[in-house]
Motif scaffolding. Sequence first.
Motif, short mmCIF file in Angstrom:
data_model
loop_
_atom_site.label_atom_id
_atom_site.label_comp_id
_atom_site.label_asym_id
_atom_site.label_seq_id
_atom_site.Cartn_x
_atom_site.Cartn_y
_atom_site.Cartn_z
N GLN A 1 -51.64 -27.80 -23.30
CA GLN A 1 -50.20 -27.67 -23.08
C GLN A 1 -49.67 -26.30 -23.50
O GLN A 1 -48.82 -25.73 -22.83
CB GLN A 1 -49.44 -28.76 -23.84
N HIS A 2 -50.17 -25.77 -24.63
CA HIS A 2 -49.64 -24.49 -25.09
C HIS A 2 -49.94 -23.37 -24.09
O HIS A 2 -49.16 -22.42 -23.97
CB HIS A 2 -50.15 -24.14 -26.49
N CYS A 3 -51.01 -23.47 -23.32
CA CYS A 3 -51.31 -22.47 -22.28
C CYS A 3 -50.29 -22.56 -21.15
O CYS A 3 -49.81 -21.54 -20.65
CB CYS A 3 -52.71 -22.66 -21.73
N LYS A 4 -49.95 -23.77 -20.77
CA LYS A 4 -48.99 -23.96 -19.69
C LYS A 4 -47.60 -23.48 -20.10
O LYS A 4 -46.91 -22.80 -19.33
CB LYS A 4 -48.96 -25.42 -19.26
N ARG A 5 -47.21 -23.80 -21.34
CA ARG A 5 -45.93 -23.29 -21.84
C ARG A 5 -45.95 -21.76 -21.93
O ARG A 5 -44.98 -21.09 -21.61
CB ARG A 5 -45.60 -23.89 -23.20
N GLY A 6 -47.11 -21.23 -22.35
CA GLY A 6 -47.27 -19.78 -22.49
C GLY A 6 -47.15 -19.06 -21.16
O GLY A 6 -46.63 -17.94 -21.11
N ILE A 7 -47.63 -19.66 -20.10
CA ILE A 7 -47.50 -19.06 -18.77
C ILE A 7 -46.04 -18.91 -18.41
O ILE A 7 -45.59 -17.84 -17.98
CB ILE A 7 -48.25 -19.90 -17.71
N VAL A 8 -45.27 -19.96 -18.60
CA VAL A 8 -43.84 -19.93 -18.27
C VAL A 8 -43.14 -18.88 -19.14
O VAL A 8 -42.42 -18.02 -18.63
CB VAL A 8 -43.18 -21.31 -18.47
N SER B 1 -33.78 -4.32 -15.24
CA SER B 1 -32.69 -3.69 -15.99
C SER B 1 -31.32 -4.24 -15.60
O SER B 1 -30.37 -4.07 -16.35
CB SER B 1 -32.73 -2.17 -15.80
N GLU B 2 -31.21 -4.88 -14.45
CA GLU B 2 -29.93 -5.46 -14.02
C GLU B 2 -29.98 -6.98 -14.09
O GLU B 2 -30.97 -7.61 -13.70
CB GLU B 2 -29.60 -5.03 -12.59
N GLN B 3 -28.89 -7.56 -14.55
CA GLN B 3 -28.77 -9.02 -14.71
C GLN B 3 -29.00 -9.77 -13.40
O GLN B 3 -29.68 -10.80 -13.37
CB GLN B 3 -27.39 -9.34 -15.29
N THR B 4 -28.45 -9.26 -12.30
CA THR B 4 -28.57 -9.98 -11.02
C THR B 4 -30.03 -10.03 -10.56
O THR B 4 -30.48 -11.06 -10.05
CB THR B 4 -27.70 -9.32 -9.93
N GLU B 5 -30.75 -8.93 -10.74
CA GLU B 5 -32.17 -8.89 -10.38
C GLU B 5 -32.97 -9.84 -11.26
O GLU B 5 -33.86 -10.55 -10.79
CB GLU B 5 -32.74 -7.47 -10.52
N ARG B 6 -32.65 -9.83 -12.55
CA ARG B 6 -33.36 -10.71 -13.48
C ARG B 6 -33.16 -12.16 -13.08
O ARG B 6 -34.12 -12.93 -12.99
CB ARG B 6 -32.86 -10.49 -14.91
N THR B 7 -31.94 -12.55 -12.80
CA THR B 7 -31.63 -13.93 -12.41
C THR B 7 -32.35 -14.30 -11.12
O THR B 7 -32.93 -15.39 -11.01
CB THR B 7 -30.11 -14.12 -12.25
N ARG B 8 -32.36 -13.40 -10.16
CA ARG B 8 -33.03 -13.66 -8.88
C ARG B 8 -34.53 -13.89 -9.10
O ARG B 8 -35.10 -14.86 -8.60
CB ARG B 8 -32.80 -12.49 -7.91
N HIS B 9 -35.17 -13.02 -9.87
CA HIS B 9 -36.61 -13.15 -10.11
C HIS B 9 -36.94 -14.40 -10.95
O HIS B 9 -37.97 -15.03 -10.74
CB HIS B 9 -37.17 -11.90 -10.78
N LEU B 10 -36.08 -14.74 -11.91
CA LEU B 10 -36.30 -15.95 -12.69
C LEU B 10 -36.21 -17.20 -11.82
O LEU B 10 -36.96 -18.15 -12.00
CB LEU B 10 -35.32 -16.04 -13.86
N ASN B 11 -35.28 -17.19 -10.86
CA ASN B 11 -35.16 -18.32 -9.94
C ASN B 11 -36.39 -18.45 -9.04
O ASN B 11 -36.85 -19.56 -8.77
CB ASN B 11 -33.89 -18.21 -9.11
N VAL B 12 -36.93 -17.31 -8.60
CA VAL B 12 -38.16 -17.33 -7.79
C VAL B 12 -39.31 -17.89 -8.62
O VAL B 12 -40.08 -18.73 -8.15
CB VAL B 12 -38.49 -15.91 -7.26
N LEU B 13 -39.40 -17.45 -9.87
CA LEU B 13 -40.44 -17.97 -10.77
C LEU B 13 -40.27 -19.47 -10.99
O LEU B 13 -41.25 -20.22 -10.92
CB LEU B 13 -40.40 -17.23 -12.11
#
Length: 145
Positions: A32-39, A51-63
Amino acid sequence: MVMIKNDSLLTSVYRKPTDCLKMLHYSSFHPQHCKRGIVFSQAQRIHRLCSEQTERTRHLNVLRDALLTSGYDLTMVDRQMERAIRVPREELLKRHPRAVGEQFRVPLVTTYFPGAEKLRHILRNLQHILDSDSKCREAFPHRPL
């Protein structure tokens, strides 16, 4: 990816056109710790690189979508992502030198097996044997990694 906008450098995550966002499937035989570590590590990577909040949010949603497609639990994904972005970006961009002696630790590398955690505890509990022998102490001046 580095861009120039209004005379400033902006950074973001670059993904190759062939990247299909395959993640380790949640049902795999990894601890489990490996799976949590991946995220956590992937979210923290995005947080550090964007560096920009909008880009970060977009990439986090894709992830998040890629992880959910790979069978990850939404609650765990959100918890690890929140934990990752709690660290200030400025702190992630700082260079953190290794502690004295850390660069000299000898790694013990094994493939994962169900008893791996027990092996780690056994090795830690038997460290005194290495410390008590002068040749071992010379070969392993620091606790193995």
